[in-house]
Write a protein that holds these residues in place. Sequence first.
Motif, PDB file in Angstrom:
ATOM      1  N   ARG A 161     -30.874   4.616   8.615  1.00 45.44           N
ATOM      2  CA  ARG A 161     -31.348   4.388   7.248  1.00 45.44           C
ATOM      3  C   ARG A 161     -30.167   4.340   6.277  1.00 45.44           C
ATOM      4  NH1 ARG A 161     -36.265   7.904   5.642  1.00 45.44           N
ATOM      5  NH2 ARG A 161     -37.340   6.215   6.716  1.00 45.44           N
ATOM      6  N   LYS A 162     -30.231   3.389   5.390  1.00 45.29           N
ATOM      7  CA  LYS A 162     -29.215   3.227   4.350  1.00 45.29           C
ATOM      8  C   LYS A 162     -29.821   3.701   3.033  1.00 45.29           C
ATOM      9  CE  LYS A 162     -26.334   0.678   6.919  1.00 45.29           C
ATOM     10  NZ  LYS A 162     -26.248   1.373   8.166  1.00 45.29           N
ATOM     11  N   GLY A 163     -28.948   4.117   2.149  1.00 48.25           N
ATOM     12  CA  GLY A 163     -29.410   4.572   0.853  1.00 48.25           C
ATOM     13  C   GLY A 163     -28.281   5.204   0.078  1.00 48.25           C
ATOM     14  N   LYS A 164     -28.667   6.046  -0.881  1.00 46.73           N
ATOM     15  CA  LYS A 164     -27.685   6.646  -1.770  1.00 46.73           C
ATOM     16  C   LYS A 164     -28.173   8.046  -2.146  1.00 46.73           C
ATOM     17  CE  LYS A 164     -25.525   5.480  -6.190  1.00 46.73           C
ATOM     18  NZ  LYS A 164     -25.524   4.518  -7.294  1.00 46.73           N
ATOM     19  N   THR A 165     -27.227   8.967  -2.250  1.00 47.24           N
ATOM     20  CA  THR A 165     -27.569  10.315  -2.697  1.00 47.24           C
ATOM     21  C   THR A 165     -27.432  10.365  -4.212  1.00 47.24           C
ATOM     22  OG1 THR A 165     -26.825  11.251  -0.612  1.00 47.24           O
ATOM     23  CG2 THR A 165     -27.038  12.771  -2.461  1.00 47.24           C
ATOM     24  N   ILE A 166     -28.536  10.716  -4.862  1.00 47.40           N
ATOM     25  CA  ILE A 166     -28.566  10.793  -6.321  1.00 47.40           C
ATOM     26  C   ILE A 166     -29.000  12.207  -6.701  1.00 47.40           C
ATOM     27  CG2 ILE A 166     -29.609   9.885  -8.439  1.00 47.40           C
ATOM     28  CD1 ILE A 166     -30.165   7.265  -6.857  1.00 47.40           C
ATOM     29  N   ASN A 167     -28.139  12.891  -7.454  1.00 54.50           N
ATOM     30  CA  ASN A 167     -28.417  14.276  -7.868  1.00 54.50           C
ATOM     31  C   ASN A 167     -28.779  15.163  -6.676  1.00 54.50           C
ATOM     32  OD1 ASN A 167     -27.968  13.727 -10.619  1.00 54.50           O
ATOM     33  ND2 ASN A 167     -30.074  12.982 -10.846  1.00 54.50           N
ATOM     34  N   GLY A 168     -28.076  14.951  -5.579  1.00 52.82           N
ATOM     35  CA  GLY A 168     -28.279  15.796  -4.401  1.00 52.82           C
ATOM     36  C   GLY A 168     -29.466  15.414  -3.538  1.00 52.82           C
ATOM     37  N   VAL A 169     -30.155  14.334  -3.869  1.00 52.31           N
ATOM     38  CA  VAL A 169     -31.327  13.892  -3.103  1.00 52.31           C
ATOM     39  C   VAL A 169     -31.049  12.507  -2.537  1.00 52.31           C
ATOM     40  CG1 VAL A 169     -33.791  13.324  -3.218  1.00 52.31           C
ATOM     41  CG2 VAL A 169     -32.896  15.248  -4.544  1.00 52.31           C
ATOM     42  N   PHE A 170     -31.267  12.331  -1.222  1.00 50.27           N
ATOM     43  CA  PHE A 170     -31.070  11.028  -0.597  1.00 50.27           C
ATOM     44  C   PHE A 170     -32.247  10.130  -0.946  1.00 50.27           C
ATOM     45  CE2 PHE A 170     -31.461   7.925   2.823  1.00 50.27           C
ATOM     46  CZ  PHE A 170     -30.182   7.411   2.850  1.00 50.27           C
ATOM     47  N   VAL A 171     -31.949   8.949  -1.440  1.00 54.73           N
ATOM     48  CA  VAL A 171     -32.970   7.952  -1.780  1.00 54.73           C
ATOM     49  C   VAL A 171     -32.713   6.761  -0.880  1.00 54.73           C
ATOM     50  CG1 VAL A 171     -33.954   6.493  -3.596  1.00 54.73           C
ATOM     51  CG2 VAL A 171     -33.014   8.749  -4.178  1.00 54.73           C
ATOM     52  N   LYS A 172     -33.735   6.404  -0.078  1.00 53.20           N
ATOM     53  CA  LYS A 172     -33.532   5.280   0.847  1.00 53.20           C
ATOM     54  C   LYS A 172     -33.397   3.980   0.064  1.00 53.20           C
ATOM     55  CE  LYS A 172     -38.435   5.138   2.044  1.00 53.20           C
ATOM     56  NZ  LYS A 172     -39.396   5.265   3.119  1.00 53.20           N
ATOM     57  N   GLU A 173     -32.686   3.056   0.691  1.00 53.61           N
ATOM     58  CA  GLU A 173     -32.325   1.786   0.043  1.00 53.61           C
ATOM     59  C   GLU A 173     -33.542   1.043  -0.521  1.00 53.61           C
ATOM     60  OE1 GLU A 173     -28.753  -0.969   1.209  1.00 53.61           O
ATOM     61  OE2 GLU A 173     -30.496  -1.421   2.467  1.00 53.61           O
ATOM     62  N   SER A 174     -34.627   1.011   0.226  1.00 50.84           N
ATOM     63  CA  SER A 174     -35.806   0.267  -0.247  1.00 50.84           C
ATOM     64  C   SER A 174     -36.400   0.865  -1.515  1.00 50.84           C
ATOM     65  CB  SER A 174     -36.883   0.223   0.856  1.00 50.84           C
ATOM     66  OG  SER A 174     -37.304   1.527   1.193  1.00 50.84           O
ATOM     67  N   ASP A 175     -36.175   2.168  -1.756  1.00 51.05           N
ATOM     68  CA  ASP A 175     -36.693   2.789  -2.978  1.00 51.05           C
ATOM     69  C   ASP A 175     -35.728   2.629  -4.164  1.00 51.05           C
ATOM     70  OD1 ASP A 175     -38.958   3.572  -1.654  1.00 51.05           O
ATOM     71  OD2 ASP A 175     -38.280   5.631  -1.284  1.00 51.05           O
ATOM     72  N   LEU A 176     -34.484   2.238  -3.873  1.00 49.01           N
ATOM     73  CA  LEU A 176     -33.510   2.057  -4.947  1.00 49.01           C
ATOM     74  C   LEU A 176     -33.804   0.808  -5.789  1.00 49.01           C
ATOM     75  CD1 LEU A 176     -30.175   2.907  -3.085  1.00 49.01           C
ATOM     76  CD2 LEU A 176     -31.243   4.231  -4.917  1.00 49.01           C
ATOM     77  N   HIS A 177     -34.515  -0.130  -5.196  1.00 47.83           N
ATOM     78  CA  HIS A 177     -34.744  -1.412  -5.866  1.00 47.83           C
ATOM     79  C   HIS A 177     -36.117  -1.497  -6.510  1.00 47.83           C
ATOM     80  CE1 HIS A 177     -31.048  -2.609  -3.989  1.00 47.83           C
ATOM     81  NE2 HIS A 177     -31.528  -2.299  -2.801  1.00 47.83           N
ATOM     82  N   LYS A 178     -36.785  -0.401  -6.638  1.00 46.31           N
ATOM     83  CA  LYS A 178     -38.140  -0.408  -7.243  1.00 46.31           C
ATOM     84  C   LYS A 178     -38.068  -0.222  -8.719  1.00 46.31           C
ATOM     85  CE  LYS A 178     -40.736   1.086  -3.247  1.00 46.31           C
ATOM     86  NZ  LYS A 178     -41.610   2.035  -2.672  1.00 46.31           N
TER      87      LYS A 178
END
Length: 178
Positions: A161-178
């Motif tokens: 799974r790809k994504g980004k950690t924001i404020n200590g929480v991992f957010v998967k890539e598909s949720d970053l573009h919503k």
Amino acid sequence: MNKLRETRKIKGLTLKEVAEDTGISEQVLSYYEREEREPKKETWIKLADYYDVPVAYLMGLPSGLVEYIDQLGYLNFEKLHEFIIKWANDRKIINPKNVSKQFMKVTEELGEIAEGINKNNREQIKDSLGDIMVTLVILAQDLNLDLLDCLNSAYRVIQDRKGKTINGVFVKESDLHK
């Protein structure tokens, strides 16, 4: 007869005497002796010290298991999983009719870890994490699932799974573009 009751009777003590000496209520001691409640780790230690017996003896662990654990020094996840299931089966805890009750045990332990985190109590956090794992193993058995299989399935889903950690929480890539 469980080892708590047996040990108390061998020592010639009443529930009232044990309650007064240990600070554990008679009612709670009675629940433990009837195996309606399971003592926390600290309580097992307190009672074992009080009766002057090993914790493993008081818990009723088979001597072969105790020797194996002592020789090994630690157990891997799979072996612990196996021992937890055996322990729960021996106490007739695992029962598909108890799913909602077992789920409540999981949430109870989640509350305890939240308290430990809020109080920055490392020992409570460690104990609560262990208790959560035990309750999850039992819940999985109640649901006729293998917790190790569930964990493997979850890992297979997240491993790439790809994504980004924001404020200590991992957010998967598909949720970053919503």
